[in-house]
Design a protein around this motif. Structure first.
Motif, short mmCIF file in Angstrom:
data_model
loop_
_atom_site.label_atom_id
_atom_site.label_comp_id
_atom_site.label_asym_id
_atom_site.label_seq_id
_atom_site.Cartn_x
_atom_site.Cartn_y
_atom_site.Cartn_z
N ASP A 1 70.83 37.55 68.28
CA ASP A 1 71.94 38.39 67.81
C ASP A 1 72.95 38.65 68.93
OD1 ASP A 1 73.01 39.96 65.54
OD2 ASP A 1 72.70 41.66 66.87
N VAL A 2 72.45 38.86 70.13
CA VAL A 2 73.34 39.06 71.28
C VAL A 2 74.24 37.85 71.47
CG1 VAL A 2 73.42 39.23 73.80
CG2 VAL A 2 71.85 40.68 72.52
N ILE A 3 73.66 36.66 71.37
CA ILE A 3 74.45 35.44 71.58
C ILE A 3 75.49 35.25 70.49
CG2 ILE A 3 74.32 32.92 71.71
CD1 ILE A 3 71.52 33.28 72.95
N LEU A 4 75.08 35.50 69.25
CA LEU A 4 76.03 35.35 68.13
C LEU A 4 77.25 36.25 68.33
CD1 LEU A 4 73.56 35.25 65.10
CD2 LEU A 4 74.82 33.33 66.09
N HIS A 5 77.01 37.49 68.72
CA HIS A 5 78.13 38.41 68.91
C HIS A 5 78.90 38.11 70.20
CE1 HIS A 5 75.98 40.74 65.79
NE2 HIS A 5 77.18 41.19 65.51
N ALA A 6 78.20 37.59 71.21
CA ALA A 6 78.87 37.25 72.47
C ALA A 6 79.80 36.06 72.31
CB ALA A 6 77.83 36.96 73.55
N SER A 7 79.63 35.28 71.24
CA SER A 7 80.55 34.17 70.98
C SER A 7 81.95 34.68 70.67
CB SER A 7 80.05 33.33 69.81
OG SER A 7 80.22 34.00 68.57
N GLU A 8 82.02 35.97 70.27
CA GLU A 8 83.27 36.63 69.91
C GLU A 8 83.99 35.93 68.76
OE1 GLU A 8 85.68 37.25 73.37
OE2 GLU A 8 84.19 38.52 74.35
N ASN A 9 83.21 35.25 67.94
CA ASN A 9 83.75 34.64 66.71
C ASN A 9 83.21 35.45 65.54
OD1 ASN A 9 83.84 32.91 64.29
ND2 ASN A 9 84.65 31.37 65.70
N ALA A 10 84.10 36.20 64.89
CA ALA A 10 83.67 37.12 63.84
C ALA A 10 82.99 36.41 62.68
CB ALA A 10 84.87 37.92 63.33
N PHE A 11 83.39 35.18 62.41
CA PHE A 11 82.83 34.47 61.26
C PHE A 11 81.35 34.13 61.47
CE2 PHE A 11 87.39 33.54 61.04
CZ PHE A 11 87.66 33.90 59.73
N VAL A 12 80.97 33.85 62.70
CA VAL A 12 79.58 33.47 62.97
C VAL A 12 78.63 34.61 62.63
CG1 VAL A 12 77.94 32.87 64.79
CG2 VAL A 12 80.20 31.80 64.75
N ALA A 13 78.93 35.80 63.12
CA ALA A 13 78.06 36.94 62.85
C ALA A 13 78.02 37.28 61.36
CB ALA A 13 78.54 38.16 63.65
N VAL A 14 79.16 37.17 60.70
CA VAL A 14 79.23 37.47 59.27
C VAL A 14 78.41 36.48 58.47
CG1 VAL A 14 80.77 37.53 57.27
CG2 VAL A 14 81.44 38.66 59.38
N LEU A 15 78.45 35.21 58.86
CA LEU A 15 77.68 34.19 58.15
C LEU A 15 76.18 34.42 58.29
CD1 LEU A 15 79.71 30.96 59.02
CD2 LEU A 15 79.35 31.89 56.74
#
Length: 233
Positions: A153-167
């Motif tokens: 989860d940390v990595i997903l949010h650290a990507s700073e791409n909102a779509f990734v976390a939402v998906l």
């Protein structure tokens, strides 16, 4: 409003029968009269329920032939796919496909995160790897899974791409269930700890290529372990 609710109930019941394997992909769904009798509703309600599932590509209507079940990979409803994944009879294929999805999304997210991740997030990754080690040593499966999920989860949010976390958000329950199944194997835990450490080290180096390769290797190891220890194929 009441009629819509009834239509939804019939559509859900039909979906339940599909997911349970009563109607397999390619199977012909019973005709209107049989469905009316089975569900004890009107023909209009049955027609609307069929339309609902057809709009989600769960069913397809072939003129002059009838209504057929589509394979899950053609469904356009995420909710229905998640139900099929967590409740369906073909769990092995779903488990492999879930890792394939993670591989496609998480390798890219890790590559992005390498250039964007904060020092606090890097420290958090180290903490979660440590928690995985401690949980492994203590035989605490729940704590191991929680730390594993938090790491990603940390990595997903650290990507700073909102779509990734939402998906990934709708997948959270299924991911937790699958992690609990695979992480119950001690050997899989050992491999996961090593791979998570490799990913964390790559992110500490802030090298996008190395980060992507490390996450890809982790996903391959996860797939190999699934087939070796869980699916035994």
């Amino acid at each position: 409003m009441a009629r819509k609710s009834l239509v939804g109930e019939v559509a859900d019941e039909l979906l339940d029968r599909i997911i349970s394997g009563e109607f397999v992909p390619g199977a012909l769904v019973p005709g209107e009269l049989e469905l009316v009798e089975h569900h004890e509703v009107s023909r209009m309600t049955v027609r609307e329920a069929i339309k609902t599932l057809t709009a989600q590509n769960i069913l397809r209507v072939e003129r002059g032939r009838g209504t057929f079940v589509n394979p899950v990979n053609r469904w356009s409803s995420l909710h229905a796919v998640l139900r099929a994944t967590s409740e369906g009879t073909n769990g092995n294929d779903a488990a492999v496909q879930l890792i394939e999805l993670r591989r496609m999304l998480e390798t890219g997210a890790c590559e992005l995160a390498a250039a964007r991740i904060s020092e606090d997030d890097l420290a958090a990754l180290d903490v979660f790897v440590g928690q995985m080690r401690d949980a492994h040593d203590a035989g605490d499966l729940e704590r191991f899974v929680d730390a594993d999920l938090a790491f990603h989860d940390v990595i997903l949010h650290a990507s700073e791409n909102a779509f990734v976390a939402v998906l990934f958000e709708p997948l959270s329950r299924v991911l937790a269930e699958r992690r609990s199944e695979t992480s119950a194997v001690p050997e899989i835990q050992e491999h996961a700890i090593a791979m998570h450490q490799r990913v964390a080290s790559a992110l500490h180096s802030r090298n996008p290529h190395a980060a992507r390769e490390a996450m890809d290797a982790h996903m391959q190891q996860t797939l190999d372990d699934l087939r070796t220890y869980v699916l035994k194929s």
